[in-house]
Each structure stands twice: as structure tokens, then as C-alpha cells.
Scaffold this motif. Sequence first.
Motif, PDB file in Angstrom:
ATOM      1  N   ARG A 393      17.330   1.116 -13.213  1.00 56.87           N
ATOM      2  CA  ARG A 393      18.313   0.938 -12.141  1.00 56.87           C
ATOM      3  C   ARG A 393      17.890   1.676 -10.877  1.00 56.87           C
ATOM      4  O   ARG A 393      18.163   1.228  -9.763  1.00 56.87           O
ATOM      5  N   LYS A 394      17.219   2.814 -11.050  1.00 56.44           N
ATOM      6  CA  LYS A 394      16.840   3.631  -9.895  1.00 56.44           C
ATOM      7  C   LYS A 394      15.498   3.220  -9.305  1.00 56.44           C
ATOM      8  O   LYS A 394      15.313   3.280  -8.090  1.00 56.44           O
ATOM      9  N   SER A 395      14.564   2.827 -10.144  1.00 56.86           N
ATOM     10  CA  SER A 395      13.215   2.467  -9.682  1.00 56.86           C
ATOM     11  C   SER A 395      12.749   1.228 -10.435  1.00 56.86           C
ATOM     12  O   SER A 395      11.919   1.308 -11.344  1.00 56.86           O
ATOM     13  N   PRO A 463      22.028   5.351 -15.545  1.00 53.08           N
ATOM     14  CA  PRO A 463      21.414   6.609 -15.098  1.00 53.08           C
ATOM     15  C   PRO A 463      22.457   7.709 -14.997  1.00 53.08           C
ATOM     16  O   PRO A 463      23.622   7.457 -14.671  1.00 53.08           O
ATOM     17  N   THR A 469      13.694  11.276 -10.661  1.00 58.40           N
ATOM     18  CA  THR A 469      13.274  10.256  -9.711  1.00 58.40           C
ATOM     19  C   THR A 469      11.829   9.853  -9.990  1.00 58.40           C
ATOM     20  O   THR A 469      11.087  10.574 -10.659  1.00 58.40           O
TER      21      THR A 469
END
Length: 510
Positions: A393-395, A463, A469
Motif C-alpha cells: 500500500r505504501k510502495s 500498514p 518506508t
Amino acid sequence: MEDLKLPGIDYGALLPMLILFGAACVGILVEVFTPRRSRNAIQLTLAFLAVAAAFVAVIVQHDTRKITIGGAVAVDGPTLFLQGSLLVLGAVSLMLIGERSLERGGPFVSQAAITVGSQKDLRQAGDQPGGTEVYPLTIFSLGGMLLFVAANDLLTMFVALEVLSLPLYLMCALARRRRLLSQEAALKYFLLGSYASAFFLFGVALIYGFSGGIQLGQVHDAVVDPQRSQVLLYGGLALVAIGLLFKAALAPFHVWTPDVYQGAPTPITALMAACTKVAAFGALLRILYVAFDGVRWDFQPVLGTIAVLTMLVGAVLAVTQTDMKRLLAYSSIANAGYVLVGVLALNEEGLSSTMFYLVAYGFSVLAAFGIVTLVRDADGEATHLSRWAGLGRKSPLFAATFTFILLAFAGIPLTSGFTSKFAVFGAAIEGGQTWLVIFGVITSMLLAFPYLRVVVMLWLSEPSETTPTVSIPGFLTSAALVIGVVATVALGVVPAPLIDLTRDAAQFVR
């Protein structure tokens, strides 16, 4: 097999190794005489130039088939192919080693001799640039690997084994973060590696007692027409095999692998996972195909049992892992078992498919560890699997890349993992080792579970605040990732050029 006896010295045939050893010596002088602030750029440039020059030297002599230095070194198809593979994979490893933008000072400690946890250690961890001696150490190790796959006598092979191993023992202890874990990994690797080297050397002594020589051709002749007790032969083969099986991380000599892979700096882990495996299996191929071909019916069942045990250990224990580097370590162990299946075909297809598998796996595993270097928090790399939850979802780009690499490890079609497994299993069936293929297919299905568990964790978990990150990769890491992913795709979709190259190279000289 082609019989060639050229006892003289051909320096052209030795040029790739001479270039690397010479560059490593120059790198040591650079460490002594250049200012620290410019040392990294000089060392990295020197290392790349040396690898490129050595690769050109390999290409130039692609038609060479000879034995030189009084029978100590054989330059033939497998030698040149494996040397070229080591240099290409070594260049990609150097990209990960040379990256300095992900962490201030880079992944390597500035001064390894400083006591862990002291004030000096805390200061150097914060703002001092990392040590650059890792570059000449890497080049020394790569030079030893080139010699290892070319060695035509057992004593030269032992010397090459030490030349490639000693720098790796040192580099495993150079991690900037988690230094105690890094030093523990280096100590375990050194102690167990020393035992394995001792077994290898004792085996050389027994084989010399049996054959009256240490050249592989002499051993082959003695095996065909034995004049002394075969107890020496089988004892020597067993002890030499222990040394090689240790380097290849085959069960039950695999126990060092998870701890060392976890504790070593990740770029060095990538170097070991890709290049050391190529070197170890290159030497094992030469030993079995050239020297001990006459007793294949005796060692095939034993090594076959080791291959099955290795595949089972790697697949089953990978399921229980909670650390990404340890998961990739057990994946590496299982893949070593699959490579051994190809080796035990003991035919030209087995030799060809084994070399193909080593190259295909090397590119994929370098890409996998390259992504591991990017997942970070304030304390450095976040390798615990729970920290990767929701990373898709973040990367999404890097999560998709890692998913693709894991699917390649699982052997999904249109990836190099499927093509390489298909090749070694086909060669094994042709060589009458169908029982190994059955175990290989079963363990491949088992091994797919931990890969798919990571994929589910990446994409279907939410997340959390502790989710790390994904750092923006520097140029070198980006290049390594692109090369690894493109090679994984290309060798799955259009593998024919590399397969043809391995088939053309699949002939030893004796």
C-alpha cells in the motif's frame, strides 16, 4: 571428453585472474596513499574497471581449450562460462556494495577494530564514512572464485578456496548496524569454514595416496585402473565433497547459512548468495565430471540423498522464518538442492542446465537482496517479516518488484525460476534420476508457501505505524535492480540464447 596436455604457461589464459589480483593489490595501495574523502570513488571505479577488463579477457579467449601451468589450471568451456558469469554477477554485487546514498556513510563500518558500544563506536556510526577496504577484499574474493572454477588439480583448488573465503570472513564482520550480530556471523563462518577447509585438505591427502597425483586427470586414470586400496579413494572423495558442499550450503553442511546471511552486511550477503554458489558448484562439477566420473554409481545415491535432504530442509524451515534475510537464506539452501539435482544427471544436459540455473538464480537473488536494502527505518534495514505488512500500500512499485522475484523463486512460468527448474529436472530425468525430480517438485510446492505468505502480507495487510518506508534507491542500487529484474524476465521468456551458450560450453578438457 577432449584430452589435451599442455604443461606450459599461457598467461593469456590466466589474464582474467591476473587482472583481478593485480587490481586488488592496487586497491590496497589506494587505501594507504589516497585521502579518505576521495577513496570510495577511486576504489569503486578501480573495481569496476578490473571486472570489466577481466570480462573482456574472458570473451577474447572464448574458443580456448587448454591445460596450463603444468596442469594446474584448465581453460575450457565450463571455465570460461562460469568465469564470465562470476564477473557479471560480481559487477552487479559491486553496485550494491558501492551504494552510499541509502545510509549516511554507507552500510560498512568505518573502523572494524573499535570496540562495539564504545563512545568511538557511537561516533563512527553517526557521521564517519564507511571503510573502503571492502572493494579490494571483494576483488580478491572474485579472483579466488575465478581460479576455483578453473583449478585442474586439488591443491590449486584448495588455495583458490582459501583466497575466495578469507575476504568473505572479513567482510561479514563489517556491518555498520547490528555490529555484534555481524561479528558473530563472521566468527561462525570463519570457524565452520576452517573445519570445512581442513576436511578438504585431508581429503586431498587421501586422494594423493590413492592416485599418486593431485591433477584431476591423474585421479581419473587411477579411478579407471586402481592400483591401491579404494578405501583411500572413497574416504578422500567424501572429505573433499564436505569442503565443497559446505561452500554450496548443502545439508547437512548448511547450518552456517541463515546466521551468516542475517548478520553480514546485506550487499555482502548478496555477493555470497550469487557468486559463492556459482564458484562452489563450478568446482563440484569439475571434481565429479572430470576426476571421479568412473565411480559415479557409488557417489550418485549418496549425493542424491544429500540433494533430497537439502531441498526438504530448505523448504520446510523456510516456512518457520520470521526474518526476511533468514527466509532468503533457507530459499538459497533449497535452491542449492535443485542445482545438485542437475549436477547428478552426470551428462552434458546436466552440466548445461546447472550452469543455466546458477546464472538465472544469481540475478534473481541479487535483485531480492537489493530490495531488502531499501526497506528501512531509523535503525537501518527492517528485516522482520511483520514489519513488511502492508508495504504494497505504501510502495506498490517495489512491492510488485519483490513479488515478481518471489514468484520467480517459486518457479512460476515466464520467469527464470521456472525455466531453470524445468531444465535441471529434465536433465535429471534423462540421466535416470527421476526420484530426485519427484522430491524436487514436492519441495518446490512446499517452498511456494513462505513466498506466497510474504506476498499476502505485502498486499492484503494494512500498514501500521511501525511499517518502514522504502528508501529511494541511488543510481547503483537502481541499476542492480533493473539488471536483476530484466534478467529474470528475459531468462524466463527467451531463455534460448543462454541455453545455447551453456550447451556450447558443456565440455571439460582433461
